[in-house]
Design a protein around this motif. Structure first.
Motif, short mmCIF file in Angstrom:
data_model
loop_
_atom_site.label_atom_id
_atom_site.label_comp_id
_atom_site.label_asym_id
_atom_site.label_seq_id
_atom_site.Cartn_x
_atom_site.Cartn_y
_atom_site.Cartn_z
N ILE A 151 -8.28 -1.90 7.16
CA ILE A 151 -8.75 -1.53 5.82
C ILE A 151 -8.28 -2.61 4.86
O ILE A 151 -7.12 -3.03 4.91
CB ILE A 151 -8.23 -0.15 5.39
N GLU A 152 -9.16 -3.05 3.99
CA GLU A 152 -8.84 -4.13 3.05
C GLU A 152 -7.91 -3.62 1.95
O GLU A 152 -8.15 -2.56 1.37
CB GLU A 152 -10.15 -4.68 2.47
N LEU A 153 -6.85 -4.37 1.68
CA LEU A 153 -5.80 -3.92 0.76
C LEU A 153 -6.35 -3.62 -0.63
O LEU A 153 -6.10 -2.54 -1.19
CB LEU A 153 -4.70 -4.98 0.66
N ILE A 178 0.83 -1.20 0.00
CA ILE A 178 0.00 0.00 0.00
C ILE A 178 0.88 1.26 0.00
O ILE A 178 0.40 2.38 0.17
CB ILE A 178 -0.98 0.00 1.20
N GLN A 228 -4.84 5.63 5.83
CA GLN A 228 -5.06 4.49 4.94
C GLN A 228 -3.91 3.49 4.99
O GLN A 228 -4.14 2.28 5.07
CB GLN A 228 -5.25 5.00 3.50
N VAL A 256 -4.37 -0.34 6.43
CA VAL A 256 -4.10 -1.60 5.72
C VAL A 256 -3.08 -2.42 6.49
O VAL A 256 -3.22 -3.63 6.66
CB VAL A 256 -3.60 -1.32 4.29
N ALA A 291 -8.39 -0.49 -0.78
CA ALA A 291 -7.57 0.71 -0.64
C ALA A 291 -6.83 1.02 -1.94
O ALA A 291 -6.77 2.18 -2.37
CB ALA A 291 -6.57 0.52 0.49
N ARG A 292 -6.27 0.01 -2.58
CA ARG A 292 -5.53 0.23 -3.83
C ARG A 292 -6.43 0.69 -4.96
O ARG A 292 -5.98 1.37 -5.89
CB ARG A 292 -4.77 -1.03 -4.22
N HIS A 343 -1.92 -10.60 7.29
CA HIS A 343 -1.00 -10.62 6.17
C HIS A 343 -0.57 -12.07 5.93
O HIS A 343 0.04 -12.69 6.79
CB HIS A 343 0.23 -9.75 6.46
#
Length: 435
Positions: A159-161, A70, A150, A154, A164-165, A197
């Motif tokens: 926050i879901e990767l 991220i 953010q 992540v 976010a991307r 992760h």
């Protein structure tokens, strides 16, 4: 107060203090504004230039620079092979026409503190239990990409990767695209925190962050250091007020579904809530985007970003319910629909008690004044404190000004903050706060 020199691992150094202020002046040139602030929103050219400067600074001093998926930026220095890392940092991105100190000071302070520790533990290797890492969190401010915090969100699994991307700015550019253009998007995790992760990474022992206060308590009291012992909770909302586009001259008032009128009522409702609850609730609307934004067209839609903040989670829930009722009333009065598109929340929580105690001892040993403070603003430490032992420190902000070009902190307070951070990190590296 007098300094307790017997307990201090890394004493103050006039040359190092000079270098700190010199580096801060240099860093403040990236995205500099005419009125003395900076504008370097996340993953813009100015942010990228600042990141590259910091990367060069770290590499020159023996740190390895790495980016995660991220765009969080890390400077790594291994003291104890295979051991977890003590992290310290903040963020380099700013608000539009923001101040020089918010976030950026915390990153530079962490870099200088870790470099002092690198030198110290090269001479005293047997005392270190953990490794050193500087972190520049991606998009803490949330101005170009939403939500705020953010990168650390992540990192901590809040926050879901992929989401976010895929987040876009006002021009439709995604986080992923912006970071790829800067060549600052990693392909794997650098660290592992918890079990969210799956690709593995280095271990994290603890985290520390220093920041300007963004409030007036320290400045008013004439106190040099603040130790953050707790945080306000916050609800942040992204909503759309949806009406119907029409002619401003030809359409009768009774026939209008004016989204801007509905949005205006929502802004007033937020202020009414704040007035009702007093100092225990802060409310705001920080951004409105009007469509089609023409002088002769009744607005068909307004997109808004709102927030509620309180030291009481129960009061925050109560205010959330009151806001929902206000929205329902506005829908009837303005003949519009209010859609909640996103809500980002964090609860009010205490910081690691052992970390609060440790920071207090350090400040006393350095002979500085201190007081415990509760942060109303969100910081990356707000996320980190929930997953690893975390220390949060404040230095005074003159008149409490922040998110503005006239934000200012005295050089002597910047220097004192780095001294406190360095000594606090030294004791964390030696295991005084264990995971």
């Amino acid at each position: 107060m007098t300094t307790n020199t017997d307990r201090i691992r890394v004493p103050a150094d006039a040359a190092a203090d000079h270098d700190l202020i010199s580096d801060f002046v240099t860093m403040s040139t990236f995205g500099a504004t005419p009125a003395g602030g900076v504008e370097r929103q996340a993953a813009t050219l100015a942010d990228g230039e600042n990141r590259r400067w910091l990367a060069g600074w770290l590499v020159e001093r023996g740190f390895t620079v790495a980016y995660d998926r991220i765009g969080n930026m890390f400077g790594l220095y291994e003291l104890v092979p295979g051991a977890p890392y003590v992290l310290a940092g903040s963020h380099l991105d700013s608000q539009p026409r923001g101040g020089r100190y918010d976030g950026a000071y915390g990153v530079l302070a962490a870099a200088h503190a870790m470099d002092r520790l690198r030198d110290h533990y090269l001479r005293h290797p047997s005392t270190a239990r953990y490794n050193l890492a500087v972190v520049n969190w991606f998009n803490e401010e949330g101005s170009r990409f939403k939500p705020s915090m953010q990168g650390s969100g992540v990192f901590t699994g809040k926050i879901e990767l992929d989401s976010a991307r895929a987040t876009t700015d006002s021009e439709g550019i995604t986080v992923e695209q912006a970071l790829l253009e800067l060549d600052m998007l990693g392909t794997s995790d650098v660290f592992t925190v918890g079990d969210h992760h799956l690709s593995g990474g280095l271990g994290v022992a603890s985290y520390a962050e220093i920041h300007i206060e963004q409030g007036r308590e320290l400045d008013k009291a004439g106190v040099v250091m603040g130790v953050v012992d707790s945080t306000w909770g916050a609800n942040k909302y992204e909503i759309s007020v949806v009406g119907s586009q029409a002619h401003t001259g030809a359409t009768a008032i009774a026939d209008r579904q004016d989204a801007l009128y509905g949005a205006s009522l929502a802004v007033v409702a937020l202020r009414d809530l704040a007035d009702e609850y007093g100092d225990e609730l802060h409310t705001s609307c920080g951004q409105l985007t009007v469509y089609p934004n023409s002088p002769v067209v009744v607005a068909r839609e307004v997109r808004m970003h709102l927030d509620l903040r309180s030291p009481s989670d129960d009061l925050l829930d109560e205010a959330d319910a009151a806001l929902s009722k206000a929205f329902a009333d506005i829908e009837l009065k303005a003949d519009v629909e209010i859609q909640r598109k996103f809500a980002h929340r964090w609860k009010g929580h205490t910081y690691t008690p052992e970390g609060v105690e440790l920071a207090g001892r350090v400040i006393d040993d350095l002979g500085l004044s201190r007081q415990n403070v509760r942060t109303r603003a969100g910081h990356d430490s707000t996320n980190m404190k929930d997953v690893v032992p975390t220390v949060m420190l404040f230095v005074p902000s003159v008149d409490g000004v922040s998110h503005a070009e006239n934000e200012y902190t005295h050089d002597k307070d910047l220097i004192s903050g780095v001294d406190v951070l360095t000594e606090t990190l030294a004791r964390m590296v030696e295991g005084e706060i264990d995971p």
